[in-house]
Design a protein around this motif. Structure first.
Motif, PDB file in Angstrom:
ATOM      1  N   GLN A   1       0.814  -1.219   0.000  1.00 17.43           N
ATOM      2  CA  GLN A   1       0.000   0.000   0.000  1.00 17.43           C
ATOM      3  C   GLN A   1       0.847   1.269   0.000  1.00 17.43           C
ATOM      4  O   GLN A   1       0.313   2.371  -0.152  1.00 17.43           O
ATOM      5  N   SER A   2       2.171   1.122   0.165  1.00 16.96           N
ATOM      6  CA  SER A   2       3.036   2.303   0.042  1.00 16.96           C
ATOM      7  C   SER A   2       2.967   2.884  -1.367  1.00 16.96           C
ATOM      8  O   SER A   2       3.245   4.070  -1.577  1.00 16.96           O
ATOM      9  N   LEU A   3       2.567   2.071  -2.342  1.00 16.73           N
ATOM     10  CA  LEU A   3       2.414   2.558  -3.716  1.00 16.73           C
ATOM     11  C   LEU A   3       1.240   3.523  -3.836  1.00 16.73           C
ATOM     12  O   LEU A   3       1.165   4.286  -4.800  1.00 16.73           O
ATOM     13  N   ARG A   4       0.335   3.514  -2.874  1.00 22.25           N
ATOM     14  CA  ARG A   4      -0.742   4.501  -2.815  1.00 22.25           C
ATOM     15  C   ARG A   4      -0.362   5.648  -1.876  1.00 22.25           C
ATOM     16  O   ARG A   4      -0.684   6.811  -2.140  1.00 22.25           O
ATOM     17  N   LEU A   5       0.300   5.301  -0.786  1.00 18.79           N
ATOM     18  CA  LEU A   5       0.631   6.300   0.226  1.00 18.79           C
ATOM     19  C   LEU A   5       1.581   7.369  -0.298  1.00 18.79           C
ATOM     20  O   LEU A   5       1.322   8.574  -0.141  1.00 18.79           O
ATOM     21  N   LEU A   6       2.679   6.967  -0.923  1.00 14.82           N
ATOM     22  CA  LEU A   6       3.710   7.929  -1.310  1.00 14.82           C
ATOM     23  C   LEU A   6       3.228   8.933  -2.367  1.00 14.82           C
ATOM     24  O   LEU A   6       3.459  10.134  -2.224  1.00 14.82           O
ATOM     25  N   PRO A   7       2.545   8.484  -3.444  1.00 15.83           N
ATOM     26  CA  PRO A   7       2.035   9.485  -4.401  1.00 15.83           C
ATOM     27  C   PRO A   7       1.029  10.440  -3.776  1.00 15.83           C
ATOM     28  O   PRO A   7       0.979  11.622  -4.133  1.00 15.83           O
ATOM     29  N   PHE A   8       0.208   9.938  -2.848  1.00 15.47           N
ATOM     30  CA  PHE A   8      -0.749  10.811  -2.168  1.00 15.47           C
ATOM     31  C   PHE A   8      -0.024  11.916  -1.408  1.00 15.47           C
ATOM     32  O   PHE A   8      -0.362  13.108  -1.530  1.00 15.47           O
ATOM     33  N   LEU A   9       0.985  11.556  -0.653  1.00 17.23           N
ATOM     34  CA  LEU A   9       1.733  12.545   0.121  1.00 17.23           C
ATOM     35  C   LEU A   9       2.488  13.512  -0.788  1.00 17.23           C
ATOM     36  O   LEU A   9       2.551  14.708  -0.520  1.00 17.23           O
ATOM     37  N   ALA A  10       3.051  12.989  -1.875  1.00 14.31           N
ATOM     38  CA  ALA A  10       3.809  13.840  -2.793  1.00 14.31           C
ATOM     39  C   ALA A  10       2.915  14.858  -3.486  1.00 14.31           C
ATOM     40  O   ALA A  10       3.385  15.942  -3.885  1.00 14.31           O
TER      41      ALA A  10
END
Length: 294
Positions: free
Chosen positions: A144-153
């Motif tokens: 799920q980091s593949l969703r988390l990181l773009p969201f934060l960026a």
């Protein structure tokens, strides 16, 4: 900001071995208790992660090793679980500084979110100004980091901040006990006290991470200036003298002392960081020494 710049790939193995600390778990409370790290408490497979030196060799998946030649650990679900909520202040004042306060908040959230996902915690992220302007809820598993990181960026500073109004928005607080970490400069006209009390009433183990730039802490101004409030756009003509700067610095330090004292009195953690500090120092020294992660 590119999601590739949020986390240094060389830190990932170190982050995977760390976890967000929970005072509820440490005290033996049933609420918010950590998922056990030993294999076999529940036989429901959840995820893999790469082996790093120091891991329990009994948890290695030898079948995966036979197929790939690489060492992996299987992770299984336990009956206990932790919910980690990350609140990022996206009000306009967070755009201040080079690098900005908001960029640091996103990087810290990326690190805390990633290490929590590696431990199969439930991770929710809320971006707010006067309301929740974006959220991801109930993420679980390293993938799920593949969703988390773009969201934060992709987060951008918005309008004026109102912490209390934001956390009282529908769905802004987990329905279960957990850990809530707030990343903000805490420069809210309406204060922060009632919002923190609201989170605690919702059975959240709260940590406050205050982000202020060095220029905010110790400005190097002089002469006749026109200062403009970044959130209200109100302007004020100021004659900056050494005495005025000293009074300002005393006021900022007193505000930080009050915030720290409030946190101590409520039994919660308070940490002060600056965007100019190396992220590695903040993660592996400041937050660790403060007991936010271990």
């Amino acid at each position: 900001m590119s999601s590739d710049h949020l986390l240094d790939p060389s830190w990932l193995a170190r982050l995977e071995r760390m976890q967000v600390a929970s005072r509820r778990a440490a005290s033996g409370s049933q609420a918010g208790k950590r998922r056990a790290r030993q294999l076999g408490s529940s036989m429901e497979f959840a995820d893999y992660r790469a082996y790093v030196p120091g891991d329990d060799l009994r948890q290695l998946d030898w079948n995966a090793y036979a197929r790939s030649g690489k060492l992996f650990l299987k992770k299984y679900l336990d009956e206990t679980e932790l919910h980690v909520s990350l609140y990022l202040d996206c009000s306009r004042s967070m755009s201040y500084g080079q690098p900005s306060k908001m960029s640091l908040a996103a990087k810290i959230a990326a690190a805390l979110g990633y290490l929590s996902l590696c431990h199969l915690d439930h991770v929710s992220v809320y971006a707010f100004d006067r309301q929740i302007v974006g959220s991801l809820r109930g993420l679980q598993g390293k993938g799920q980091s593949l969703r988390l990181l773009p969201f934060l960026a992709g987060l951008q500073p918005g309008g004026a901040g109102d912490f209390e109004q934001a956390v009282r928005s529908p769905g802004a607080v987990q329905g279960r006990p957990g850990i809530s970490i707030v990343l903000s400069d805490f420069l809210f006209d309406g204060g922060y006290e009632r919002a923190v009390s609201y989170l605690q009433a919702a059975r959240q183990d709260v940590t406050l991470v205050q982000i202020l730039s060095r220029e905010e802490l110790a400005p190097d101004y002089q002469g006749e200036l026109r200062l403009i409030d970044s959130e209200t756009a109100q302007a004020k003509e100021v004659s900056v003298t050494g005495a005025l700067l000293a009074d300002y610095q005393n006021s900022v330090q007193e505000y930080q002392r009050q915030l720290a004292s409030f946190a101590y009195g409520r039994g919660i953690s308070y940490v002060a960081v600056q965007p100019e500090q190396p992220l590695e120092t903040i993660l592996f020294s400041v937050l660790r020494q403060a007991g936010v992660i271990r």
